[in-house]
Design a protein around this motif. Structure first.
Motif, PDB file in Angstrom:
ATOM      1  N   ASN A 190       0.861  -1.180   0.000  1.00  0.00           N
ATOM      2  CA  ASN A 190       0.000   0.000   0.000  1.00  0.00           C
ATOM      3  C   ASN A 190       0.893   1.224   0.000  1.00  0.00           C
ATOM      4  OD1 ASN A 190      -2.711  -1.183   0.220  1.00  0.00           O
ATOM      5  ND2 ASN A 190      -1.867  -2.041   2.106  1.00  0.00           N
ATOM      6  N   GLU A 191       0.601   2.150  -0.909  1.00  0.00           N
ATOM      7  CA  GLU A 191       1.457   3.323  -1.087  1.00  0.00           C
ATOM      8  C   GLU A 191       0.631   4.605  -1.079  1.00  0.00           C
ATOM      9  OE1 GLU A 191       4.554   0.886  -3.950  1.00  0.00           O
ATOM     10  OE2 GLU A 191       3.314   2.449  -4.842  1.00  0.00           O
ATOM     11  N   PHE A 192       1.265   5.680  -0.622  1.00  0.00           N
ATOM     12  CA  PHE A 192       0.677   7.010  -0.672  1.00  0.00           C
ATOM     13  C   PHE A 192       1.576   7.860  -1.555  1.00  0.00           C
ATOM     14  CE2 PHE A 192       0.143  11.366   1.040  1.00  0.00           C
ATOM     15  CZ  PHE A 192      -1.204  11.513   0.773  1.00  0.00           C
ATOM     16  N   TRP A 193       1.031   8.398  -2.617  1.00  0.00           N
ATOM     17  CA  TRP A 193       1.775   9.199  -3.589  1.00  0.00           C
ATOM     18  C   TRP A 193       1.293  10.643  -3.549  1.00  0.00           C
ATOM     19  CZ3 TRP A 193       4.946   7.501  -7.944  1.00  0.00           C
ATOM     20  CH2 TRP A 193       5.283   6.148  -7.899  1.00  0.00           C
ATOM     21  N   THR A 194       2.226  11.558  -3.748  1.00  0.00           N
ATOM     22  CA  THR A 194       1.890  12.971  -3.877  1.00  0.00           C
ATOM     23  C   THR A 194       2.640  13.557  -5.068  1.00  0.00           C
ATOM     24  OG1 THR A 194       3.676  13.680  -2.401  1.00  0.00           O
ATOM     25  CG2 THR A 194       1.521  13.313  -1.402  1.00  0.00           C
ATOM     26  N   ILE A 195       2.050  14.555  -5.661  1.00  0.00           N
ATOM     27  CA  ILE A 195       2.753  15.344  -6.671  1.00  0.00           C
ATOM     28  C   ILE A 195       3.518  16.406  -5.896  1.00  0.00           C
ATOM     29  CG2 ILE A 195       2.532  16.917  -8.619  1.00  0.00           C
ATOM     30  CD1 ILE A 195      -0.039  15.388  -9.374  1.00  0.00           C
ATOM     31  N   ALA A 196       4.839  16.288  -5.904  1.00  0.00           N
ATOM     32  CA  ALA A 196       5.674  17.209  -5.132  1.00  0.00           C
ATOM     33  C   ALA A 196       5.909  18.516  -5.875  1.00  0.00           C
ATOM     34  CB  ALA A 196       7.019  16.549  -4.794  1.00  0.00           C
ATOM     35  N   GLY A 197       5.932  18.451  -7.190  1.00  0.00           N
ATOM     36  CA  GLY A 197       6.140  19.651  -7.979  1.00  0.00           C
ATOM     37  C   GLY A 197       6.019  19.345  -9.457  1.00  0.00           C
ATOM     38  N   VAL A 198       5.714  20.374 -10.230  1.00  0.00           N
ATOM     39  CA  VAL A 198       5.554  20.199 -11.673  1.00  0.00           C
ATOM     40  C   VAL A 198       5.901  21.517 -12.364  1.00  0.00           C
ATOM     41  CG1 VAL A 198       3.088  20.785 -11.583  1.00  0.00           C
ATOM     42  CG2 VAL A 198       3.974  19.397 -13.474  1.00  0.00           C
ATOM     43  N   ALA A 199       6.517  21.414 -13.536  1.00  0.00           N
ATOM     44  CA  ALA A 199       6.856  22.612 -14.314  1.00  0.00           C
ATOM     45  C   ALA A 199       5.590  23.239 -14.877  1.00  0.00           C
ATOM     46  CB  ALA A 199       7.800  22.237 -15.450  1.00  0.00           C
ATOM     47  N   ASP A 200       5.590  24.560 -14.992  1.00  0.00           N
ATOM     48  CA  ASP A 200       4.434  25.259 -15.562  1.00  0.00           C
ATOM     49  C   ASP A 200       4.118  24.769 -16.971  1.00  0.00           C
ATOM     50  OD1 ASP A 200       4.053  26.783 -13.280  1.00  0.00           O
ATOM     51  OD2 ASP A 200       5.272  28.447 -14.020  1.00  0.00           O
ATOM     52  N   ASP A 201       5.158  24.398 -17.733  1.00  0.00           N
ATOM     53  CA  ASP A 201       4.946  23.930 -19.107  1.00  0.00           C
ATOM     54  C   ASP A 201       4.805  22.406 -19.195  1.00  0.00           C
ATOM     55  OD1 ASP A 201       7.524  23.056 -18.629  1.00  0.00           O
ATOM     56  OD2 ASP A 201       8.414  24.136 -20.328  1.00  0.00           O
ATOM     57  N   LEU A 202       4.694  21.751 -18.043  1.00  0.00           N
ATOM     58  CA  LEU A 202       4.531  20.295 -17.940  1.00  0.00           C
ATOM     59  C   LEU A 202       5.710  19.518 -18.534  1.00  0.00           C
ATOM     60  CD1 LEU A 202       0.721  19.936 -18.764  1.00  0.00           C
ATOM     61  CD2 LEU A 202       1.820  20.230 -16.539  1.00  0.00           C
ATOM     62  N   SER A 203       6.896  20.131 -18.566  1.00  0.00           N
ATOM     63  CA  SER A 203       8.078  19.450 -19.096  1.00  0.00           C
ATOM     64  C   SER A 203       8.671  18.463 -18.102  1.00  0.00           C
ATOM     65  CB  SER A 203       9.136  20.469 -19.528  1.00  0.00           C
ATOM     66  OG  SER A 203       9.541  21.254 -18.416  1.00  0.00           O
ATOM     67  N   TRP A 204       8.274  18.546 -16.846  1.00  0.00           N
ATOM     68  CA  TRP A 204       8.702  17.587 -15.826  1.00  0.00           C
ATOM     69  C   TRP A 204       7.716  17.590 -14.667  1.00  0.00           C
ATOM     70  CZ3 TRP A 204       9.406  19.761 -11.078  1.00  0.00           C
ATOM     71  CH2 TRP A 204       9.721  21.116 -11.024  1.00  0.00           C
ATOM     72  N   ILE A 205       7.723  16.497 -13.908  1.00  0.00           N
ATOM     73  CA  ILE A 205       6.913  16.371 -12.695  1.00  0.00           C
ATOM     74  C   ILE A 205       7.695  15.519 -11.706  1.00  0.00           C
ATOM     75  CG2 ILE A 205       5.659  14.366 -13.571  1.00  0.00           C
ATOM     76  CD1 ILE A 205       3.174  15.443 -12.041  1.00  0.00           C
ATOM     77  N   VAL A 206       7.576  15.844 -10.433  1.00  0.00           N
ATOM     78  CA  VAL A 206       8.223  15.069  -9.380  1.00  0.00           C
ATOM     79  C   VAL A 206       7.129  14.457  -8.507  1.00  0.00           C
ATOM     80  CG1 VAL A 206       9.676  15.137  -7.314  1.00  0.00           C
ATOM     81  CG2 VAL A 206      10.333  16.445  -9.345  1.00  0.00           C
TER      82      VAL A 206
END
Length: 92
Positions: free
Chosen positions: A34-50
């Motif tokens: 069982n895992e809990f995931w969060t979006i930690a950050g994302v580029a305004d142009d969607l070129s990357w996501i953490v």
């Protein structure tokens, strides 16, 4: 031994009430994680996501945490202080 081994898994994903958070579960060799995931950050142009995740396979007493830096084509983005700041703030 230097081999690359790829495994496929079928995750169950449950979006949570807080935007950008998800619960995932997966059955792996008879053990449920069982895992809990969060979006930690994302580029305004969607070129990357953490993504940051924390999980446990409690039946075998295992817990873990980590993160992923993802891009649309899978290549590493150019060095970017915002990415490093995001990784650091997430404890990755």
């Amino acid at each position: 031994d230097g081999r690359n081994v790829w495994c496929k898994r079928h995750y169950r994903v449950i979006p949570q009430k807080i935007p950008g958070t998800f619960r995932l579960s997966v059955l792996d060799n008879g053990v449920t994680s069982n895992e809990f995931w969060t979006i930690a950050g994302v580029a305004d142009d969607l070129s990357w996501i953490v993504f940051h995740y924390a999980g446990a396979a409690s039946a075998v007493g295992q817990s873990y945490m980590g993160g992923l830096l993802c891009t649309p084509d899978g290549s590493l983005p150019d060095p970017n202080p915002e990415i490093w700041d995001t990784l650091k703030s997430a404890g990755i």
